[in-house]
Scaffold this motif. Sequence first.
Motif, PDB file in Angstrom:
ATOM      1  N   SER A  51       0.824  -1.143   0.130  1.00 17.55           N
ATOM      2  CA  SER A  51       0.005   0.455  -0.224  1.00 17.55           C
ATOM      3  C   SER A  51       0.545   1.401   0.105  1.00 17.55           C
ATOM      4  O   SER A  51       1.793   1.371   0.508  1.00 17.55           O
ATOM      5  CB  SER A  51      -0.770  -0.052   1.469  1.00 17.55           C
ATOM      6  OG  SER A  51      -1.890   1.009   1.419  1.00 17.55           O
TER       7      SER A  51
ATOM      8  N   LYS B   6       0.975   2.141  -6.711  1.00 20.31           N
ATOM      9  CA  LYS B   6       0.336   1.840  -8.005  1.00 20.31           C
ATOM     10  C   LYS B   6      -0.687   2.589  -8.857  1.00 20.31           C
ATOM     11  O   LYS B   6      -0.558   2.717 -10.129  1.00 20.31           O
ATOM     12  CB  LYS B   6      -0.246   0.506  -7.668  1.00 20.31           C
ATOM     13  CG  LYS B   6       0.384  -0.155  -6.316  1.00 20.31           C
ATOM     14  CD  LYS B   6       0.056  -1.639  -5.902  1.00 20.31           C
ATOM     15  CE  LYS B   6      -0.765  -1.461  -5.366  1.00 20.31           C
ATOM     16  NZ  LYS B   6      -0.386  -1.195  -3.962  1.00 20.31           N
TER      17      LYS B   6
ATOM     18  N   GLU C 287       4.675  11.312   1.562  1.00 16.82           N
ATOM     19  CA  GLU C 287       4.097  12.464   1.023  1.00 16.82           C
ATOM     20  C   GLU C 287       3.230  13.017   2.394  1.00 16.82           C
ATOM     21  O   GLU C 287       3.360  14.805   2.348  1.00 16.82           O
ATOM     22  CB  GLU C 287       2.875  11.738   0.400  1.00 16.82           C
ATOM     23  CG  GLU C 287       2.138  13.143  -0.353  1.00 16.82           C
ATOM     24  CD  GLU C 287       1.157  12.571  -1.295  1.00 16.82           C
ATOM     25  OE1 GLU C 287       0.841  11.126  -1.389  1.00 16.82           O
ATOM     26  OE2 GLU C 287       0.978  13.538  -2.859  1.00 16.82           O
TER      27      GLU C 287
END
Length: 458
Positions: free
Chosen positions: A175, A179, A363
Amino acid sequence: MERILVVDDELGMRLGLSEVLERAGFAVTAVEDGATALDALAAQPHAVVISDMRMPGMSGGELLAAVQSRYPGLPMIMMTAYGTVEDAVTAMKRGAREFLAKPFSPQDVLHLVRGILDDPEPRGSTRREDGIAMSPAMPPPGGRIVTNSPVMARVLQVAEAVAASRSAVLIAGESGTGKELLARHIHTVGPRSHHAFVAVNCAALPRELLESELFGHERGAFTGAVVRKLGKFELANRGTILLDEISEMEPLLQAKLLRVLQEYEVDRVGGSRPVSIDVRVIATTNRDLREMVASGAFRRDLYYRLHVVPLTLPPLRERIEDIDALTDHFCARFSAGRAVNVDATARALLHRHRWPGNVRELEHTIERAVLLSSGSMLGAADLQIDEDPLGTEPAKETSISLAGRTVHEVERQLIFETLQRTNNNRSHAARMLGISVRTLRNKLAEYRSSGLMEQRPS
Ligand SMILES: Nc1ncnc2c1ncn2[C@@H]1O[C@H](COP(=O)(O)OP(=O)(O)OP(=O)(O)O)[C@@H](O)[C@H]1O
Ligand SMILES: [Mg+2]
């Protein structure tokens, strides 16, 4: 009548392809090697060439180069062996229009040939010098893919090479590894970029809803279906569909999806006839699909269909060389023009951290730090990250005795705490818990319906 040239050293393949193409109304020339193929092209015009990649004598790659220089623009489809992504990459980079991974079905061949004849010059794609199809410069919607990692560079190279193809792509990775960003990139640099990119999360909906979401339904197909609804496959026609978390799709839908990938048509729920579609499928998974195939949880035939071009994104902790570049990228993005940098101790901390949430976690970390600090230099304290977020030391909470509590209570607490730790990221939490996202979703629904949500530790 359009004439197709088939080149393969295997007699069986020549006969099979000739039959399929002739039945569909094409004229066929079938030859056994590259030299004879060039003679055949000189003798009469052909609309498409289908050639094997590996042949004795002149290889498919050499034939491709010869055809490109003598008959520029003549579309070629290269046949590659299953699992040889290298062959596919080589073919596409050298200018093949498509590749066809063996084994393939008659529908696969006809779909590609008809697609090429309908659209001889793929729209929006101009070829770069290295042969990779590129669409005209436009900012990619998901943002730029920032990386310094050689492993990532290789993944990008394969992704860009196959972007021009219709072939399915399977992107695996934990995760937050990027992707979806990669899927959008493949769509953007390929010839489908002028059509829709439609993303569907297969874990987000229960089966019945997912089915009508994907395939659409006719009016009156079931109670509540008051109007006809187009499915995501139809909405993505000529474009790309992203099937996120494909591992969570239930067996019944897996079978329906397989049919779409084999027949290039969808059946609306309650519909009487199939609707033909031309969609490029990109699927993502953060679970090991091969393992799921072995245990019977995922269809083997569907796996092979999706696995033609497998791409794996490494977790961030395995590409520490990306951390500085990503940090600078996110600093620039969130600082809105203000010059913000990260000092050496903070960078050292970023390098040491395990990043269970991968790039998304980085992020968020940078976003929060930039928002909360007013200075131009961020220090380690501004980052607010734990030295050991996954708790490799025995967790303190569990030292309280569990005896005397029910399995249900403990399970509920475990789920809530894991969700807290993952910032409510369900995919990530499910993985930490060792259960499927579907199971996690069902548990949460159960807690909600029995009013247990309030007990959630704050
Ligand atoms: N290499 C990269 N360069 C720049 N941004 C990136 C990169 N990789 C990921 N990101 C950013 O990180 C965030 C997470 O990426 P993305 O949504 O593509 O991950 P994912 O693998 O699909 O995650 P999940 O499995 O949770 O759905 C996004 O905001 C994305 O833009
Ligand atoms: Mg995603």
